[in-house]
Write an enzyme that holds these catalytic residues in place. Structure first.
Site, PDB file in Angstrom:
ATOM      1  N   HIS A  40     -31.968  44.773 -28.612  1.00 41.22           N
ATOM      2  CA  HIS A  40     -32.548  43.646 -29.342  1.00 41.22           C
ATOM      3  C   HIS A  40     -33.769  44.113 -30.121  1.00 41.22           C
ATOM      4  CE1 HIS A  40     -35.005  43.758 -25.725  1.00 41.22           C
ATOM      5  NE2 HIS A  40     -35.793  42.777 -26.147  1.00 41.22           N
ATOM      6  N   ASP A  84     -33.083  43.041 -22.178  1.00 41.92           N
ATOM      7  CA  ASP A  84     -33.924  42.145 -21.391  1.00 41.92           C
ATOM      8  C   ASP A  84     -33.169  40.838 -21.194  1.00 41.92           C
ATOM      9  OD1 ASP A  84     -35.719  44.177 -22.039  1.00 41.92           O
ATOM     10  OD2 ASP A  84     -37.184  42.884 -22.963  1.00 41.92           O
ATOM     11  N   HIS A 107     -32.135  36.087 -23.503  1.00 45.09           N
ATOM     12  CA  HIS A 107     -33.513  36.462 -23.784  1.00 45.09           C
ATOM     13  C   HIS A 107     -34.075  35.539 -24.872  1.00 45.09           C
ATOM     14  CE1 HIS A 107     -36.921  38.995 -23.257  1.00 45.09           C
ATOM     15  NE2 HIS A 107     -36.829  39.646 -24.385  1.00 45.09           N
ATOM     16  N   HIS A 165     -37.051  43.328 -30.134  1.00 48.37           N
ATOM     17  CA  HIS A 165     -38.445  43.412 -29.692  1.00 48.37           C
ATOM     18  C   HIS A 165     -38.856  44.878 -29.798  1.00 48.37           C
ATOM     19  CE1 HIS A 165     -38.388  39.392 -27.298  1.00 48.37           C
ATOM     20  NE2 HIS A 165     -38.891  39.231 -28.507  1.00 48.37           N
ATOM     21  N   ASP A 201     -40.591  47.025 -28.301  1.00 50.99           N
ATOM     22  CA  ASP A 201     -40.557  48.005 -27.210  1.00 50.99           C
ATOM     23  C   ASP A 201     -39.157  48.561 -26.959  1.00 50.99           C
ATOM     24  OD1 ASP A 201     -40.087  45.326 -26.370  1.00 50.99           O
ATOM     25  OD2 ASP A 201     -40.406  45.851 -24.280  1.00 50.99           O
ATOM     26  N   HIS A 202     -38.168  48.063 -27.714  1.00 53.12           N
ATOM     27  CA  HIS A 202     -36.801  48.576 -27.549  1.00 53.12           C
ATOM     28  C   HIS A 202     -36.293  49.339 -28.769  1.00 53.12           C
ATOM     29  CE1 HIS A 202     -35.881  46.593 -23.666  1.00 53.12           C
ATOM     30  NE2 HIS A 202     -36.957  45.929 -24.024  1.00 53.12           N
ATOM     31  N   HIS A 240     -38.160  48.322 -16.810  1.00 53.17           N
ATOM     32  CA  HIS A 240     -38.823  47.385 -17.721  1.00 53.17           C
ATOM     33  C   HIS A 240     -40.006  46.713 -17.031  1.00 53.17           C
ATOM     34  CE1 HIS A 240     -39.193  44.095 -20.735  1.00 53.17           C
ATOM     35  NE2 HIS A 240     -38.784  45.041 -21.540  1.00 53.17           N
TER      36      HIS A 240
END
Lengths: 305, 305
Positions: B62, B212, B142, B64, B66-67, B270
């Site tokens: 996805h 997530d 999510h 976000h 941090d991914h 995570h």
């Protein structure tokens, strides 16, 4: 006043193990001015104890990934960590388009204001002028629009000679005029020349940041006499052709630029991943400009001492 | 056949010192399948000796940061290091828009083909089927569209019993049919049952990656019986409200999901930056599912042994 720079990354293009892409944290009077923000800058800040909450200004030289790919992550972390004070951001115009697209798809609304000012790589401009510093862009010569930044300390006020002030019982309201260079007329009409009552302030210091660029005398006049000159030195001079082709500078040229522009000290960085050891780059620059040092990650350089 | 996963990052949202955002390198038969690519993934690959040249597939769950914020840097480095073989990329549709915008302003034309397939977070789909593996998306729950990925080994062929094959002098052209379960008719007309000549193959193994997501039984049936289940466990259960609010899972819930879906082993990751030590998260998940381990950076987990 504190004026120093901590190197957070000094690798060019591709990172190598334990050498991160470009970023520097300039500390001016305990405020950080972040210059470039390559991928991993947040981790480097954690590693070298550069507090993100003390950053109020970020400067991005150009839109090659090794100079800005850590920015969106940093902006997001500031948001997640509760920042509300505005942040001033300087960089090429499309930078905000890139940031906004990424925030849009992550459905993030940054809760602090990003006060963005687009830089113009075709001319030198003052982009910031506050109580501590004047920042100008330096138009560099790279493959895509790119500016360096020169940080000039404000001219300081003259310093009062306390003993003389006490002796003459000069009242406090006169101090401001004295510090600006005015003479003092005593109640009895006698005039005391400023030089009797004050000493000259420290010379304002300058930090010139030049990355990425090929050797081009167009910007030499602007960076003349820098207290500390950071200049990229991507290659050894035996790769001069490659430097020309990619619009980069060699270590020898960086040394020459320091000589020509009468820098007090030179810091070289933006090292190609091909150099596992940096000694040869240092020696090459020092062969023409002995006061050269390597921009080693984690190292802090005081500007002017 | 090699089938293991190396953890490159296991932090959520904001990085903490020495804990990078999410990325995992799944090794299938000496090819790497990169799952998520948080900022700094390139450096982690260098650190843990995951060779970028062996990556042919990248999966982004996805958008976000941090991914995926390490992706453009990685794609650029592959280009700069001379890659020409195509790369398959899977992720939410806007991912290519983000990549293309950044490449446009850096004036970079990637010299290898990026074969992009958009994922659809509303349904499970097979997105890859090659000689080694079948990959399906897992629709997760999510804040923004997000899919997990389940990697299912292909059903293997039966193994020949060499001694019996030699004894009966069965010619090589028959081997393929035998491996697929066929019987063997000798020149004298005698029929040998397949079970006499072959043994059953190893059971195909599966790796399910769920990050997530909040706890939502909708995807439980799909991940049932995973050999190794990676599940996010951002918070301890005493922060269940926060987990609900941010659409994340607690360590306790991750353990429960492993029980309900009959996973053989559970790997949690995570982790919120608030947990400097991860022991409590591990203990909480193990309290319901003892076969739990922490997704520690640099650690490699064999899937099925």
């Amino acid at each position: 006043m504190r004026f120093d720079v901590t190197i957070l990354g000094s690798s060019s293009a591709t990172p190598i193990y334990n050498r991160n892409p470009t970023s520097q944290a300039l500390n001016i009077n305990d405020h950080y001015y972040l210059i470039d923000c390559g991928e991993g800058t947040q981790q480097q800040m954690l590693r070298f104890d550069v507090k993100a909450s003390r950053i109020d200004h970020i400067f991005i030289s150009h839109l090659h990934g090794d100079h800005y790919l850590g920015l969106v992550g940093l902006l997001s972390s500031l948001h997640l960590n509760g920042r509300i004070k505005p942040l001033k951001l300087y960089g090429p115009a499309p930078l905000m388009e890139i940031i906004n697209l990424q925030l849009k798809y992550s459905e993030t609304v940054i809760q602090y204001e990003i006060d963005f000012r687009a830089t113009d790589a075709t001319k030198a401009e003052v982009i910031l002028d506050n109580q501590d510093i004047i920042v100008e862009t330096i138009p560099l010569d790279h493959r895509i629009p790119c500016t360096g930044f020169i940080f000039r300390q404000k001219k300081r006020l003259r310093k009062l000679i306390k003993d003389r002030i006490d002796q003459l019982q000069i009242p406090v309201p006169y101090f401001s005029a004295l510090k600006k260079g005015g003479d003092y007329t005593a109640p009895d009409g006698k005039v005391y020349a400023n030089e009797e009552l004050t000493t000259a302030p420290d010379e304002p210091k300058t930090y010139a940041y030049c990355s990425d660029t090929m050797y081009n005398p167009n910007y030499f006049e602007q960076i003349k006499g820098a207290t500390l000159l950071y200049h990229e030195a991507t290659f050894l001079h035996n790769m001069h052709d490659r430097a020309l082709q990619t619009h980069h500078t060699t270590a020898l040229q960086a040394g020459e630029i320091a000589v020509i522009t009468q820098a007090q000290r030179l810091l070289i960085g933006h090292f190609s991943a091909r150099y596992k050891s940096l000694n040869e780059l240092l020696e090459e620059a020092q062969s023409v400009f002995p006061e050269t040092e390597l921009a080693i990650e984690g190292k802090t350089f005081i500007i002017g001492d």
